[in-house]
Design a protein around this motif. Sequence first.
Motif, PDB file in Angstrom:
ATOM      1  N   LYS A  70     -57.716 -38.652 -79.822  1.00  0.00           N
ATOM      2  CA  LYS A  70     -57.704 -37.185 -79.846  1.00  0.00           C
ATOM      3  C   LYS A  70     -56.369 -36.689 -80.425  1.00  0.00           C
ATOM      4  O   LYS A  70     -56.339 -35.783 -81.254  1.00  0.00           O
ATOM      5  CB  LYS A  70     -57.910 -36.643 -78.427  1.00  0.00           C
TER       6      LYS A  70
ATOM      7  N   PHE B  97     -60.223 -16.635 -86.622  1.00  0.00           N
ATOM      8  CA  PHE B  97     -60.026 -16.343 -85.188  1.00  0.00           C
ATOM      9  C   PHE B  97     -61.081 -17.062 -84.348  1.00  0.00           C
ATOM     10  O   PHE B  97     -60.773 -17.645 -83.310  1.00  0.00           O
ATOM     11  CB  PHE B  97     -60.122 -14.835 -84.924  1.00  0.00           C
ATOM     12  N   ALA B  98     -62.327 -17.006 -84.820  1.00  0.00           N
ATOM     13  CA  ALA B  98     -63.407 -17.652 -84.064  1.00  0.00           C
ATOM     14  C   ALA B  98     -63.175 -19.159 -83.988  1.00  0.00           C
ATOM     15  O   ALA B  98     -63.306 -19.771 -82.926  1.00  0.00           O
ATOM     16  CB  ALA B  98     -64.757 -17.345 -84.712  1.00  0.00           C
TER      17      ALA B  98
ATOM     18  N   LEU C 247     -60.497 -19.935 -81.479  1.00  0.00           N
ATOM     19  CA  LEU C 247     -60.978 -19.789 -80.092  1.00  0.00           C
ATOM     20  C   LEU C 247     -61.883 -20.960 -79.701  1.00  0.00           C
ATOM     21  O   LEU C 247     -61.783 -21.500 -78.599  1.00  0.00           O
ATOM     22  CB  LEU C 247     -61.729 -18.463 -79.921  1.00  0.00           C
ATOM     23  N   TRP C 248     -62.756 -21.364 -80.600  1.00  0.00           N
ATOM     24  CA  TRP C 248     -63.631 -22.515 -80.300  1.00  0.00           C
ATOM     25  C   TRP C 248     -62.797 -23.783 -80.119  1.00  0.00           C
ATOM     26  O   TRP C 248     -63.064 -24.589 -79.232  1.00  0.00           O
ATOM     27  CB  TRP C 248     -64.649 -22.732 -81.428  1.00  0.00           C
TER      28      TRP C 248
ATOM     29  N   ILE D 160     -59.746 -23.946 -79.129  1.00  0.00           N
ATOM     30  CA  ILE D 160     -59.034 -23.888 -77.840  1.00  0.00           C
ATOM     31  C   ILE D 160     -59.990 -24.268 -76.707  1.00  0.00           C
ATOM     32  O   ILE D 160     -59.647 -25.033 -75.814  1.00  0.00           O
ATOM     33  CB  ILE D 160     -58.410 -22.486 -77.628  1.00  0.00           C
ATOM     34  N   ALA D 161     -61.218 -23.739 -76.765  1.00  0.00           N
ATOM     35  CA  ALA D 161     -62.185 -24.051 -75.705  1.00  0.00           C
ATOM     36  C   ALA D 161     -62.563 -25.530 -75.722  1.00  0.00           C
ATOM     37  O   ALA D 161     -62.703 -26.163 -74.680  1.00  0.00           O
ATOM     38  CB  ALA D 161     -63.436 -23.196 -75.877  1.00  0.00           C
ATOM     39  N   PHE D 162     -62.693 -26.096 -76.900  1.00  0.00           N
ATOM     40  CA  PHE D 162     -63.222 -27.449 -77.030  1.00  0.00           C
ATOM     41  C   PHE D 162     -62.145 -28.539 -76.890  1.00  0.00           C
ATOM     42  O   PHE D 162     -62.407 -29.623 -76.378  1.00  0.00           O
ATOM     43  CB  PHE D 162     -63.922 -27.578 -78.387  1.00  0.00           C
ATOM     44  N   PHE D 163     -60.940 -28.227 -77.374  1.00  0.00           N
ATOM     45  CA  PHE D 163     -59.884 -29.247 -77.356  1.00  0.00           C
ATOM     46  C   PHE D 163     -58.727 -28.906 -76.422  1.00  0.00           C
ATOM     47  O   PHE D 163     -57.888 -29.761 -76.134  1.00  0.00           O
ATOM     48  CB  PHE D 163     -59.283 -29.428 -78.756  1.00  0.00           C
ATOM     49  N   GLY D 164     -58.627 -27.648 -76.002  1.00  0.00           N
ATOM     50  CA  GLY D 164     -57.443 -27.202 -75.260  1.00  0.00           C
ATOM     51  C   GLY D 164     -57.239 -27.953 -73.957  1.00  0.00           C
ATOM     52  O   GLY D 164     -58.185 -28.426 -73.333  1.00  0.00           O
ATOM     53  N   THR D 165     -55.970 -28.074 -73.568  1.00  0.00           N
ATOM     54  CA  THR D 165     -55.644 -28.686 -72.287  1.00  0.00           C
ATOM     55  C   THR D 165     -55.098 -27.574 -71.408  1.00  0.00           C
ATOM     56  O   THR D 165     -54.122 -26.923 -71.772  1.00  0.00           O
ATOM     57  CB  THR D 165     -54.606 -29.792 -72.471  1.00  0.00           C
ATOM     58  N   PHE D 166     -55.755 -27.363 -70.281  1.00  0.00           N
ATOM     59  CA  PHE D 166     -55.355 -26.238 -69.437  1.00  0.00           C
ATOM     60  C   PHE D 166     -54.809 -26.767 -68.122  1.00  0.00           C
ATOM     61  O   PHE D 166     -55.340 -27.683 -67.546  1.00  0.00           O
ATOM     62  CB  PHE D 166     -56.546 -25.315 -69.179  1.00  0.00           C
TER      63      PHE D 166
END
Lengths: 448, 291
Positions: free
Chosen positions: A390, A425-426, A429-430, A432-438
Amino acid sequence: MLLCLLGSYFFYGWWDWRFMTLILFSTILDYSIGLKLTDTEAPKTRKRLLLSSVIINLGILGFFKYFNFFIDSFREMLLTVGVEASMSELNIILPVGISFYTFQSMSYTIDLYRKKIPVERDFLRFATYISFFPQLVAGPIVRAKDFLPQLQRTITFDWNRFNSGLSLVLWGFFKKVVVADSLAPFVDLCFEAPETFSSIHLMLGVIFYSFQIYCDFSGYSDIAIGLARILGFDFPENFKTPYFSKNFSEFWTRWHITLSSWLRDYLYISLGGNRHGTFFTYRNLMITMLLGGLWHGASWVFVFWGFLHGMYLVVQRLIEQPFRSLMTKLRVPTILSAAMSIAVVYFFTCFAWIFFRAPDFEIASTVITRIASLEGFHPSTIISKFMALKGILLIGVLLIIELTNFRIHYIPLLVRKPAFRLAAFALILWAIAFFGTFGANAFIYFQF
Amino acid sequence: MKQQIFSRVGWAVLFVFVVFIGDRAGGWLCQQIVKGSGFRYSRMYTDKAKCDILLLGNSRGLGFYQPTIEEITGKKTFNLSYNGMTMDLGKVLVEDYLERYPAPERLVIDVTMCDRSSPEILASFVPYIADSDRLKGLIRDTSYNVAAATSVSHLYRYNSEIFQRALYYSNGKSDNEWLLDRAMSTSTLKHTENQKYRIDARFIKELKATIEYAESKGTEVELVMTPYYPPFAKVVRGLDIFHEDIERGTGRRVRDYSYAIEDPSCFGDFQHLNKKGSKLYMQQLKADGVL
């Protein structure tokens, strides 16, 4: 402006209201010294005023950031000569952003002393300059000459600025949440117990760290610059694809630009810069980089990181000319010699990052010796392969975007077109949702 | 001016629409990948995991090497083990399995998975929440924010290592045969002295409930401790009382194989058997009647 100021104080006080007194003190101090500096022409008085600003500002910074470090270092120094001293350390909390706003505040006084800027008589405006929330905790370090005039103009909502600011904010979030935070767990493991990992695993860990810190810090800068732009202000650029630098001087004009230019203008040049011959130029470079290292944190590993970069700059000056001649003589194509230079600069930058990331010299030396041992130098010895894959994928995406945008900055132009902006932008956002670490991954530079 | 405002509002509405549709479409696509994958949990939740011997553990439980077991017992196996697997998650998976399939003859659990809780590992199982209310409830109880985020964004459900693994096995290939295939170096043993095993009463309760649920379905349960590299097992604190605590808490016998294999070439690292070691270990389990 009042709203910006109140908002900034609220933002800072949210973390710990007690430290509001510190930022207020620095603001009042430099505001008052600024007025007095303008009211007098006597060189001695002006010098005294400047010195008092520098000493008090650095004194506060030194106490909060370096007190325990110096006590500890002094005790260890005494131990080496056989004296056991009992000196207790204080339980000091490092106020967030102190290194940044102190430098910002000092630059105002120094520029006034040098008569490069006019005095600011409006206290609210000056206080807003010192505490403006987007860059308060981790920069960019904004100069008074750039920011104070912006506070004098009327701010109106500008749709184009809003869009361009928002795209920077989103890109900053992408770099932080998607790239930096995805690389962090792999890096953390490497530096927690390097002895348990293979050479190739640690090598990947160091490469990941170089991108983690870049995306973490430049991501924060992008968010800060973007937020300021949305609010109607312009901040200077803080990063310009630093890992494509062909030499270390170039690296420092691309990495944390506002700090390196601050150190150049207020420290290196004040020390004499390159005006007094080779020896003094090298000495000044070393002092600047050592203090630049120390600015990052109260630890000898940061000082050593600064030392390494100082050495790189000195060695570069020594070998740059012979290297160029050699390349010309060997008729090495420009593109190849540029690629080689980028690789060499990146390699040595990574070597220095090991010291920056390691909690102490023991861990740093374990990382280096295990990498150099080449023990288990095979991809199969990489643990957490999915995390590694990743990370490689994300770094690849980042490099492609930065590489294609390196010479011709087409992305800002494309973002002006509504359809492309919507798609960009889309996509972010995708991603961030799919790869982001929160989670609770604070920005690395908050600790400085 | 009015036209400009309408145009901007229009773009904003279109933007929200595109983001939403893209998120749902992406989520649906990922769901299809997960469902069609040969990864073990995908097989389990798509009714392709019928077995005679069910296996459970953390990364050490992956040492239950299925090809060898199937070869020496002639029975079908299914391994629920996963890196960092926790007992609460293990309980949910076993219960889900037993609810969907005929009870297997035997359930073998490596009890060393009872040493930790990990909301992160739990949260990484979100790709399967659509298939299991138990899993959904457990994630909601332990990581409320994750559960809430998965309702907002369907793409976010597939933001985990579990999805990457499902993607890796999306060609339909099974992961039954995967196992560490490297030999460790013993040079770093001196750095492992700070490791500590700590058992929580909560995990023992979960283990006991899992055993009782399996037994209620007619499945015989065996508890084991998979081999460690013996010099490592000696320096790890808490390991010596680990199986006693579990035996006391569950009232079941734990077969302790911590020191059963001594040859360093049988280990991928100090805590994990490699292929060679696993084969030996499976033979031992067979000889002892565990399998």
